[in-house]
Design a protein around this motif. Sequence first.
Motif, PDB file in Angstrom:
ATOM      1  N   SER A 283      39.464  -5.001 -47.221  1.00 14.39           N
ATOM      2  CA  SER A 283      39.661  -5.486 -48.588  1.00 14.39           C
ATOM      3  C   SER A 283      38.685  -6.587 -48.977  1.00 14.39           C
ATOM      4  N   VAL A 284      37.850  -7.032 -48.041  1.00 15.02           N
ATOM      5  CA  VAL A 284      36.889  -8.099 -48.318  1.00 15.02           C
ATOM      6  C   VAL A 284      35.787  -7.566 -49.231  1.00 15.02           C
ATOM      7  N   PRO A 285      35.371  -8.320 -50.263  1.00 21.32           N
ATOM      8  CA  PRO A 285      34.348  -7.822 -51.202  1.00 21.32           C
ATOM      9  C   PRO A 285      33.051  -7.368 -50.536  1.00 21.32           C
ATOM     10  N   ALA A 286      32.673  -7.995 -49.434  1.00 20.75           N
ATOM     11  CA  ALA A 286      31.434  -7.600 -48.750  1.00 20.75           C
ATOM     12  C   ALA A 286      31.501  -6.172 -48.232  1.00 20.75           C
ATOM     13  N   PHE A 287      32.723  -5.645 -48.042  1.00 19.45           N
ATOM     14  CA  PHE A 287      32.911  -4.278 -47.554  1.00 19.45           C
ATOM     15  C   PHE A 287      33.468  -3.397 -48.663  1.00 19.45           C
ATOM     16  N   SER A 288      32.912  -3.508 -49.828  1.00 21.06           N
ATOM     17  CA  SER A 288      33.348  -2.713 -50.973  1.00 21.06           C
ATOM     18  C   SER A 288      33.405  -1.236 -50.611  1.00 21.06           C
ATOM     19  N   GLY A 289      34.517  -0.605 -50.927  1.00 23.87           N
ATOM     20  CA  GLY A 289      34.674   0.808 -50.610  1.00 23.87           C
ATOM     21  C   GLY A 289      35.528   1.070 -49.392  1.00 23.87           C
ATOM     22  N   GLY A 290      35.733   0.053 -48.554  1.00 21.72           N
ATOM     23  CA  GLY A 290      36.668   0.179 -47.449  1.00 21.72           C
ATOM     24  C   GLY A 290      36.125   0.735 -46.160  1.00 21.72           C
ATOM     25  N   PHE A 291      34.797   0.978 -46.059  1.00 21.24           N
ATOM     26  CA  PHE A 291      34.258   1.561 -44.836  1.00 21.24           C
ATOM     27  C   PHE A 291      34.109   0.546 -43.699  1.00 21.24           C
ATOM     28  N   ILE A 292      34.014  -0.730 -44.003  1.00 20.48           N
ATOM     29  CA  ILE A 292      33.877  -1.809 -43.027  1.00 20.48           C
ATOM     30  C   ILE A 292      32.627  -1.622 -42.167  1.00 20.48           C
ATOM     31  N   ASN A 293      31.487  -1.420 -42.803  1.00 21.78           N
ATOM     32  CA  ASN A 293      30.216  -1.450 -42.072  1.00 21.78           C
ATOM     33  C   ASN A 293      29.138  -2.056 -42.968  1.00 21.78           C
ATOM     34  N   PHE A 294      28.020  -2.461 -42.362  1.00 18.80           N
ATOM     35  CA  PHE A 294      26.974  -3.174 -43.089  1.00 18.80           C
ATOM     36  C   PHE A 294      26.106  -2.249 -43.933  1.00 18.80           C
ATOM     37  N   GLY A 295      26.166  -0.965 -43.662  1.00 19.88           N
ATOM     38  CA  GLY A 295      25.463  -0.013 -44.499  1.00 19.88           C
ATOM     39  C   GLY A 295      24.062   0.323 -44.024  1.00 19.88           C
ATOM     40  N   HIS A 296      23.608   1.497 -44.446  1.00 20.55           N
ATOM     41  CA  HIS A 296      22.234   1.949 -44.211  1.00 20.55           C
ATOM     42  C   HIS A 296      21.615   2.119 -45.591  1.00 20.55           C
ATOM     43  N   TRP A 297      20.622   1.270 -45.904  1.00 23.46           N
ATOM     44  CA  TRP A 297      20.162   1.091 -47.276  1.00 23.46           C
ATOM     45  C   TRP A 297      18.891   1.853 -47.589  1.00 23.46           C
ATOM     46  N   GLU A 298      18.416   2.678 -46.678  1.00 20.49           N
ATOM     47  CA  GLU A 298      17.213   3.450 -46.949  1.00 20.49           C
ATOM     48  C   GLU A 298      17.428   4.316 -48.195  1.00 20.49           C
ATOM     49  N   GLY A 299      16.448   4.280 -49.102  1.00 20.77           N
ATOM     50  CA  GLY A 299      16.548   5.070 -50.319  1.00 20.77           C
ATOM     51  C   GLY A 299      17.271   4.384 -51.463  1.00 20.77           C
ATOM     52  N   ILE A 300      17.836   3.209 -51.219  1.00 22.02           N
ATOM     53  CA  ILE A 300      18.512   2.438 -52.264  1.00 22.02           C
ATOM     54  C   ILE A 300      17.583   1.307 -52.693  1.00 22.02           C
ATOM     55  N   PRO A 301      17.114   1.286 -53.931  1.00 23.84           N
ATOM     56  CA  PRO A 301      16.171   0.251 -54.358  1.00 23.84           C
ATOM     57  C   PRO A 301      16.780  -1.148 -54.229  1.00 23.84           C
ATOM     58  N   LEU A 302      16.036  -2.045 -53.594  1.00 19.73           N
ATOM     59  CA  LEU A 302      16.508  -3.411 -53.385  1.00 19.73           C
ATOM     60  C   LEU A 302      15.863  -4.403 -54.352  1.00 19.73           C
TER      61      LEU A 302
END
Length: 275
Positions: free
Chosen positions: A23-42
């Motif tokens: 439920s923490v905002p840093a884990f939006s969506g509920g997956f509880i991982n830091f994410g793989h950001w390849e292909g997402i414009p930063l």
Amino acid sequence: MSGAADAAASRVRDAYGPEDLSSVPAFSGGFINFGHWEGIPLDRPLTADDRVRSERNLYRRVLRTLPARGRAVEVGCGLGLGGALALEEFGFRSVTGLDIHPEQLARARRVNARLLAREPWRLRFVQGAAERLPFPDGEFDALYSVEAAQHFPYLAGFARESARVLRPGGGLAVTSFFLPDGADGAAASLAARLDSFAEGLDIAHPLGTLLTALGEAGLTDVRGESIGAHVWPGFDRYLSGVELPVTWPRNFLTSYREGLLDYYVVTARRPTDGA
């Protein structure tokens, strides 16, 4: 168990139990991982949709390394969202989600209630520990774990159990953050920068400890690939736009850049008979 180990276990139980890390905002969506950001414009403000996409992409990055599409088990399944993704997008025959925390399993069953009602034979949730998997020998074609191994106190036990429950020819994929080669003495520095290490929620495991344990358990083709360049910058960029009650999570990127910590995908397989 030592006093320090007891305290660490209690901290993990709290984080995934009453505190509900999903439920923490840093884990939006509920997956509880830091994410793989390849292909997402930063180079623009990141949205909650971007965050969920990154979390789903981390699962995809792991699942596509698995050679088999039969029966799979996820060790440290959280809310079971990754298991549902594995069924929907990768065609696994069935997925068993294992977690040590009963509160997480209750949440997983609620989140996946429709799928469980519609196809109960394809998805199930079981309570158990990574180093004592409650399954028969050779039960699964694939075993995977996404951002949970940093909590496992005994990587050698996890490796032995993983090898035991995989069928001959089965594949393993683990992704999490570990100390890279040459940073074996970084635990104190990480604890000073990152509360999750100071409190025992995360354990400063060297990558080599897991790779060695998997090989000693009889698994072959053991490999560890760094994906930190696709994890830490994007996660930190997202955090920069989220109101956080604490600032220490921004130190993950600094620790990565200074060579104290990295993020890896580790793969291995159980050899076939006679291989």
